[in-house]
Enzyme design. Structure first.
Site, PDB file in Angstrom:
ATOM      1  N   ARG A 173     -39.216  -6.240 -28.076  1.00 47.95           N
ATOM      2  CA  ARG A 173     -40.039  -6.790 -29.159  1.00 47.95           C
ATOM      3  C   ARG A 173     -40.708  -5.657 -29.910  1.00 47.95           C
ATOM      4  O   ARG A 173     -41.424  -4.849 -29.302  1.00 47.95           O
ATOM      5  CB  ARG A 173     -41.122  -7.706 -28.584  1.00 47.95           C
ATOM      6  N   GLU A 190     -43.323  -5.156 -31.343  1.00 48.77           N
ATOM      7  CA  GLU A 190     -44.737  -5.472 -31.559  1.00 48.77           C
ATOM      8  C   GLU A 190     -45.360  -4.274 -32.264  1.00 48.77           C
ATOM      9  O   GLU A 190     -45.288  -3.161 -31.770  1.00 48.77           O
ATOM     10  CB  GLU A 190     -45.463  -5.699 -30.225  1.00 48.77           C
ATOM     11  N   ARG A 192     -51.666  -6.282 -23.446  1.00 50.75           N
ATOM     12  CA  ARG A 192     -50.794  -7.326 -22.903  1.00 50.75           C
ATOM     13  C   ARG A 192     -49.375  -7.284 -23.455  1.00 50.75           C
ATOM     14  O   ARG A 192     -48.543  -8.101 -23.097  1.00 50.75           O
ATOM     15  CB  ARG A 192     -51.323  -8.750 -23.188  1.00 50.75           C
ATOM     16  N   HIS A 193     -49.109  -6.353 -24.352  1.00 50.91           N
ATOM     17  CA  HIS A 193     -47.776  -6.285 -24.954  1.00 50.91           C
ATOM     18  C   HIS A 193     -47.073  -4.964 -24.671  1.00 50.91           C
ATOM     19  O   HIS A 193     -47.679  -3.906 -24.769  1.00 50.91           O
ATOM     20  CB  HIS A 193     -47.861  -6.469 -26.475  1.00 50.91           C
ATOM     21  N   GLU A 208     -51.214 -15.369 -21.637  1.00 51.80           N
ATOM     22  CA  GLU A 208     -50.034 -16.232 -21.584  1.00 51.80           C
ATOM     23  C   GLU A 208     -49.016 -15.630 -20.623  1.00 51.80           C
ATOM     24  O   GLU A 208     -48.616 -14.485 -20.782  1.00 51.80           O
ATOM     25  CB  GLU A 208     -49.430 -16.344 -22.989  1.00 51.80           C
ATOM     26  N   SER A 227     -43.761 -19.362 -21.744  1.00 50.81           N
ATOM     27  CA  SER A 227     -43.626 -20.410 -22.754  1.00 50.81           C
ATOM     28  C   SER A 227     -42.363 -21.184 -22.445  1.00 50.81           C
ATOM     29  O   SER A 227     -41.353 -20.590 -22.061  1.00 50.81           O
ATOM     30  CB  SER A 227     -43.484 -19.811 -24.156  1.00 50.81           C
ATOM     31  N   ARG A 285     -46.381  -9.592 -17.181  1.00 50.54           N
ATOM     32  CA  ARG A 285     -47.606 -10.405 -17.361  1.00 50.54           C
ATOM     33  C   ARG A 285     -47.995 -11.039 -16.019  1.00 50.54           C
ATOM     34  O   ARG A 285     -49.171 -11.125 -15.686  1.00 50.54           O
ATOM     35  CB  ARG A 285     -47.365 -11.503 -18.395  1.00 50.54           C
TER      36      ARG A 285
END
Ligand code: ATP
Ligand code: MG
Length: 424
Positions: free
Chosen positions: A210, A212, A218-219, A347, A350, A398
């Site tokens: 990703r 980001e 958190r990423h 999170e 998902s 995570r």
């Protein structure tokens, strides 16, 4: 032999140990070496009068973090850390370390995260740090065991892809011969295609990429995702699998990683199942209706929600328009059959029941402003018989971060990639 295999009861036995010189104390006529291996520490004691002259001389000159092999006799010694010491017959330096060290392996001098990551090989020599990865290894094993027992097939899907999973900007383009391609941000489309293929229950543990833009705690730009997809079920079905899986992982870590938890000074509690569930709408109400219905819950909202709900919980029934195109809507089409698994404000996962009806799926893609043509390889799998299905994606780092209370997700990755770091 590993340090952990030696006990004071082996008094008098000859053993061979190998590892790193963690500490040396030279008292003139007596030298203590603390040898560190994967499992722990052993004290090597060298009284000048007892050990071989050459061995003693070599020990005097040894530099910390050199790799040595010691053959010697176990001696019961109450004052030694493990209740025994080893009096060497021979001591070989297998590889000498340079000095000064770029980082302290003993916990005496704290270093900042950047220095630690720059010298990760050495940072990982610290038992507190390596324990995180021993636990991570147990976690992946538990996940595999659990899913295999439930009849899931482990699969590997491509990481080089032609189309973005969800459109969006979080993509790394790569040059693929004459074409442009991307690093895959999720196995989503492929695991769904495998539902059309009749695999029924699949899982994958693999990298997701990703782009980001911002550094957060958190990423990561390369993370590990645990993904499942399952046919003939709905969102409720895969939520149950997720909560039972998480409980099983915690249970295994508690029973099988006692030593690592002790090193990390963590007392882990196994969460009760079923996990608490609140709907998105209830979450908005809990937050005092300050967020307009339909808007995503940002970090601040999640943080304030976490002051009202403790631990691990689901937020379900998200507005359809803020979830991806492949998520199925409820009869009231504003709400989707989706869920996020939360740990406080973080999170973890998902998931959703997926839209398996071709026409609707194609419409959803269009409605998100994406091109139906570029999704043809995916949509094709929906035209010739595909069962209803559901699934989720769980961020492995995570989960480790949440479980061990790490303040930064980078701590849960051996060699993290972030906005500024692609090395080591
Ligand atoms: P977030 O909103 O926290 O950025 P997301 O909703 O964009 O996450 P999903 O697309 O739902 O993420 O991905 C499924 C899971 O993968 C997430 O719940 C999270 O655990 C993990 N994940 C996603 N992006 C990252 C990332 N950049 N670094 C680490 N883990 C990630
Ligand atoms: Mg998400």
């Amino acid at each position: 032999m590993r340090s952990s295999a030696i006990t004071p009861e082996m008094d008098g036995a000859q053993v061979t140990v190998a590892g790193w010189v963690h500490e040396i104390r030279d008292l003139g006529g007596l030298i203590f070496i603390v040898l560190r291996d994967r499992e722990g520490f052993v004290q090597i004691t060298l009284p000048k009068k007892v050990v071989d002259k050459d061995v003693f001389k070599r020990a005097k000159k040894i530099l910390r973090e050199s790799v040595i092999k010691v053959e010697g006799i176990v001696k019961k010694e109450e004052k030694a850390p493990n209740g025994f010491e080893i009096i060497p017959k021979s001591l070989d330096i297998l590889n000498e370390s340079q000095a000064p060290l770029p980082l302290e392996v003993t916990e005496k001098v704290p270093a900042d995260l950047d220095t630690r990551l720059d010298n990760r090989f050495m940072d990982l020599r610290r038992p507190k740090i390596s324990s995180i990865f021993k636990i991570k290894s147990q976690v992946t094993k538990s996940i595999r065991d659990f899913l295999h027992n439930q009849g899931f097939i482990e699969v590997q899907t491509p990481k080089i892809v032609a189309t973005a999973t969800e459109g969006g900007t979080e993509l790394f383009p790569i040059s693929y011969f004459e074409k442009e391609a991307f690093l895959n941000q999720s196995p989503q489309l492929y695991k769904q295609i495998l539902m059309s293929a009749g695999f029924e229950k699949v899982y994958e543990i693999g990298p997701i990429f990703r782009a980001e833009e911002h550094n957060t705690t958190r990423h990561l730009n390369e993370a590990t995702s645990v993904d499942i997809e399952m046919s003939f079920t709905d969102h409720e079905g895969v939520m149950q699998i997720l909560e039972n899986l998480i409980a099983r992982v915690y249970e295994d870590v508690v029973t099988k990683c006692e030593k690592e938890l002790e090193i990390l000074e963590i007392k882990l509690e196994i969460p009760d199942t079923p996990f608490q569930r609140i709907t998105y709408t209830e979450a908005i109400e809990l937050l005092g209706n300050q967020i307009p219905w339909g808007e995503d819950l940002d970090l601040q909202a999640l943080k304030s929600l976490a002051t009202k709900i403790e631990g691990i919980y689901f937020i379900t029934d998200w507005p359809t328009k803020i979830k991806p195109f492949y998520v199925m809507a409820h009869e009231d089409e504003r709400i989707s059959k989706s869920f996020d698994l939360m740990h406080n404000y973080i999170e973890l996962a998902s998931g959703a029941q997926r839209e398996h009806r071709y026409e609707r799926l194609a419409e959803n893609i269009k409605a998100k402003g994406l091109s139906v043509e570029s999704f043809d390889f995916y949509l094709k799998a929906f035209r010739y018989g595909i069962p209803p299905h559901a699934g989720w994606g769980l961020g492995l780092e995570r989960l480790i971060m949440a479980m061990l209370g790490l303040s930064n997700i980078r701590e849960a990755m051996l060699f993290p990639r972030d906005r500024t770091r692609v090395s080591p």
